[in-house]
Design a protein around this motif. Structure first.
Motif, mmCIF file in Angstrom:
data_model
loop_
_atom_site.group_PDB
_atom_site.id
_atom_site.type_symbol
_atom_site.label_atom_id
_atom_site.label_comp_id
_atom_site.label_asym_id
_atom_site.label_seq_id
_atom_site.Cartn_x
_atom_site.Cartn_y
_atom_site.Cartn_z
ATOM 1 N N MET A 1 0.854 -1.200 0.000
ATOM 2 C CA MET A 1 0.000 0.000 0.000
ATOM 3 C C MET A 1 0.885 1.243 0.000
ATOM 4 S SD MET A 1 -2.967 0.784 2.690
ATOM 5 C CE MET A 1 -3.577 2.392 2.996
ATOM 6 N N CYS A 2 0.463 2.225 -0.772
ATOM 7 C CA CYS A 2 1.279 3.426 -0.936
ATOM 8 C C CYS A 2 0.513 4.637 -0.436
ATOM 9 C CB CYS A 2 1.600 3.568 -2.431
ATOM 10 S SG CYS A 2 2.562 4.999 -2.805
ATOM 11 N N TYR A 3 0.982 5.214 0.648
ATOM 12 C CA TYR A 3 0.299 6.384 1.230
ATOM 13 C C TYR A 3 0.728 7.635 0.472
ATOM 14 C CZ TYR A 3 -0.448 3.286 5.228
ATOM 15 O OH TYR A 3 -0.796 2.255 6.045
ATOM 16 N N ASP A 4 0.220 7.787 -0.736
ATOM 17 C CA ASP A 4 0.780 8.850 -1.556
ATOM 18 C C ASP A 4 0.385 10.248 -1.108
ATOM 19 O OD1 ASP A 4 1.483 7.186 -4.613
ATOM 20 O OD2 ASP A 4 2.799 8.343 -3.349
ATOM 21 N N THR A 5 -0.538 10.337 -0.167
ATOM 22 C CA THR A 5 -0.840 11.679 0.363
ATOM 23 C C THR A 5 0.402 12.309 0.980
ATOM 24 O OG1 THR A 5 -1.617 10.537 2.306
ATOM 25 C CG2 THR A 5 -3.302 11.413 0.825
ATOM 26 N N MET A 6 1.366 11.450 1.378
ATOM 27 C CA MET A 6 2.564 12.029 1.988
ATOM 28 C C MET A 6 3.451 12.732 0.970
ATOM 29 S SD MET A 6 3.658 9.333 4.889
ATOM 30 C CE MET A 6 4.864 10.431 5.626
ATOM 31 N N HIS A 7 3.161 12.515 -0.305
ATOM 32 C CA HIS A 7 3.912 13.241 -1.331
ATOM 33 C C HIS A 7 3.330 14.623 -1.585
ATOM 34 C CE1 HIS A 7 5.861 9.605 -3.501
ATOM 35 N NE2 HIS A 7 6.627 10.103 -2.563
ATOM 36 N N THR A 8 2.139 14.879 -1.086
ATOM 37 C CA THR A 8 1.464 16.135 -1.415
ATOM 38 C C THR A 8 1.184 16.894 -0.129
ATOM 39 O OG1 THR A 8 -0.805 15.416 -1.141
ATOM 40 C CG2 THR A 8 0.249 14.840 -3.226
ATOM 41 N N ALA A 103 9.864 8.119 5.331
ATOM 42 C CA ALA A 103 9.961 6.676 5.082
ATOM 43 C C ALA A 103 9.297 6.281 3.771
ATOM 44 C CB ALA A 103 9.338 5.914 6.248
ATOM 45 N N HIS A 104 8.285 7.043 3.378
ATOM 46 C CA HIS A 104 7.595 6.742 2.124
ATOM 47 C C HIS A 104 8.507 6.985 0.921
ATOM 48 C CE1 HIS A 104 4.135 7.909 -0.787
ATOM 49 N NE2 HIS A 104 4.676 6.754 -1.090
ATOM 50 N N LEU A 105 9.199 8.119 0.904
ATOM 51 C CA LEU A 105 10.145 8.377 -0.190
ATOM 52 C C LEU A 105 11.231 7.302 -0.218
ATOM 53 C CD1 LEU A 105 10.726 12.238 0.016
ATOM 54 C CD2 LEU A 105 9.988 10.969 -2.012
ATOM 55 N N GLU A 107 11.013 4.258 0.858
ATOM 56 C CA GLU A 107 10.439 3.001 0.369
ATOM 57 C C GLU A 107 10.512 2.942 -1.164
ATOM 58 O OE1 GLU A 107 6.128 2.622 0.716
ATOM 59 O OE2 GLU A 107 6.377 0.527 1.262
ATOM 60 N N HIS A 108 10.182 4.054 -1.817
ATOM 61 C CA HIS A 108 10.290 4.090 -3.282
ATOM 62 C C HIS A 108 11.736 3.934 -3.731
ATOM 63 C CE1 HIS A 108 6.166 4.666 -4.243
ATOM 64 N NE2 HIS A 108 6.043 5.785 -3.560
ATOM 65 N N GLY A 109 12.672 4.491 -2.956
ATOM 66 C CA GLY A 109 14.090 4.307 -3.276
ATOM 67 C C GLY A 109 14.486 2.842 -3.170
#
Ligand code: GTP
Ligand code: MG
Ligand code: ZN
Ligand code: ZN
Length: 223
Positions: A1-8, A103-105, A107-109
Motif C-alpha cells: 500500500m502506498c500512502y501517496d498523500t505524503m507526497h502532497t 519513510a515513504h520516499l 520506500e520508493h528508493g
C-alpha cells in the motif's frame, strides 16, 4: 500500500503523519534486514560534510563491503551524481519543497535498489537539523554531522536531533581557528544533551577522526 498523500500537501485532518511514517519505517527496516543490509541515516546542517563523509567512506570501505546510497536532493541530482561516480547503486530522491526525507520516499528508493547485492546503505538526508529528527526512515543507525563553520553554538541550539542520534560528528576541525569556533565546546554540548552518545571530532580534509568513524560503521554492520 502506498500512502501517496505524503507526497502532497493534502493530508487529511486527523491523519497522523508521524504514526504512518513510523509504520512505513518499520517496513523499510524489515525489507533491509531480509537482505542483511545495515542502513545509516546521515543527517546534519547544510554543507556540514554529509556527502563528503559518504564519498570518503565509499573510497575506504567500498572494496570490502557492497555499498549503496540514497541521496535526498531538494532539486536535481547533484549529490546523487557525486556518489554515482564510484559506480555504486545510487537512488536520488527529490524532496521538492520538503526539508527532510520520509519513510515513504525511502520506500520508493528501496524498490529501485538491488537489495540482494548490498551490505551497507547510506541515506543522505536533506541538510536540516530540525524535522529529520521526527522522520525515521527504517535506518539502523542515525548519524548527525555538524561542522565548526555553523558556529560552535549550533549543537545547543538544536538539541532534539542530538537526542535521537547514535553518533555525532563535529566536522571541519581543520578550520576551527579560522572561524573562531571551539570544537570541544560542541562535543561537550552534545554529551550534555545525550550522555550515552558517541561524539567524534573530525576533519574530512586531514583525515582526523576518520578511523573512528569507519570503526563505528564496521561495528554497526548486521550479520
Ligand atoms: N575545510 C574542510 N572542508 C570540508 C570538510 N568537510 C567538508 N568540507 C567542505 O564543505 C563543503 C560541503 O561539503 P558537502 O559534503 O557537500 O556537505 P553536505 O553536508 O553534503 O552539503 P548539503 O548536501 O548541501 O547539505 C565542501 O566544499 C567540502 O569540501 C572538512 O573537514 N574541512
Ligand atoms: Mg550533500
Ligand atoms: Zn508513493
Ligand atoms: Zn522537513
Amino acid at each position: 500500500m502506498c500512502y501517496d498523500t505524503m507526497h502532497t500537501t493534502e493530508v487529511p485532518i486527523g491523519y497522523d503523519v508521524l504514526a504512518v511514517n513510523a509504520e512505513l519505517a518499520r517496513r523499510n527496516r524489515n525489507a533491509l534486514e531480509k537482505f542483511g543490509i545495515t542502513a545509516f541515516n546521515i543527517m546534519g546542517a547544510i554543507g556540514s560534510g554529509k556527502t563528503l563523509l559518504i564519498e570518503k567512506t565509499i573510497e575506504r570501505m567500498g572494496k570490502t563491503y557492497r555499498i549503496g546510497a540514497i541521496a535526498g536532493d531538494v532539486v536535481a541530482r547533484i549529490d546523487a551524481a557525486r556518489f554515482e561516480k564510484y559506480g555504486i547503486p545510487v537512488i536520488g530522491l527529490n524532496t521538492g519543497k520538503e526539508c527532510h526525507l520520509d519513510a515513504h520516499l525511502v520506500e520508493h528508493g528501496l524498490e529501485k535498489l538491488p537489495l540482494d547485492s548490498l551490505d551497507i546503505l547510506f541515506i543522505e538526508n536533506v541538510g536540516n537539523l530540525i524535522c529529520p529528527a521526527d522522520f525515521e526512515l527504517g535506518e539502523h543507525k542515525r548519524v548527525v554531522i555538524v561542522s565548526v563553520s555553523e558556529g560552535d553554538d549550533i549543537v545547543e541550539k538544536h538539541p532534539t536531533i542530538f537526542t535521537i542520534a547514535d553518533l555525532i560528528i563535529v566536522n571541519k576541525i581543520d578550520i576551527a581557528e579560522a572561524v573562531s569556533a571551539d570544537a570541544d565546546k560542541m562535543v561537550k554540548d552534545a554529551r550534555i544533551i545525550n550522555p550515552r552518545i558517541d561524539v567524534l571530532k573530525m576533519s574530512l580534509k586531514t583525515g582526523e577522526g576518520f578511523e573512528e568513524w569507519t570503526d563505528f560503521v564496521r561495528k554497526s554492520i548486521k550479520k
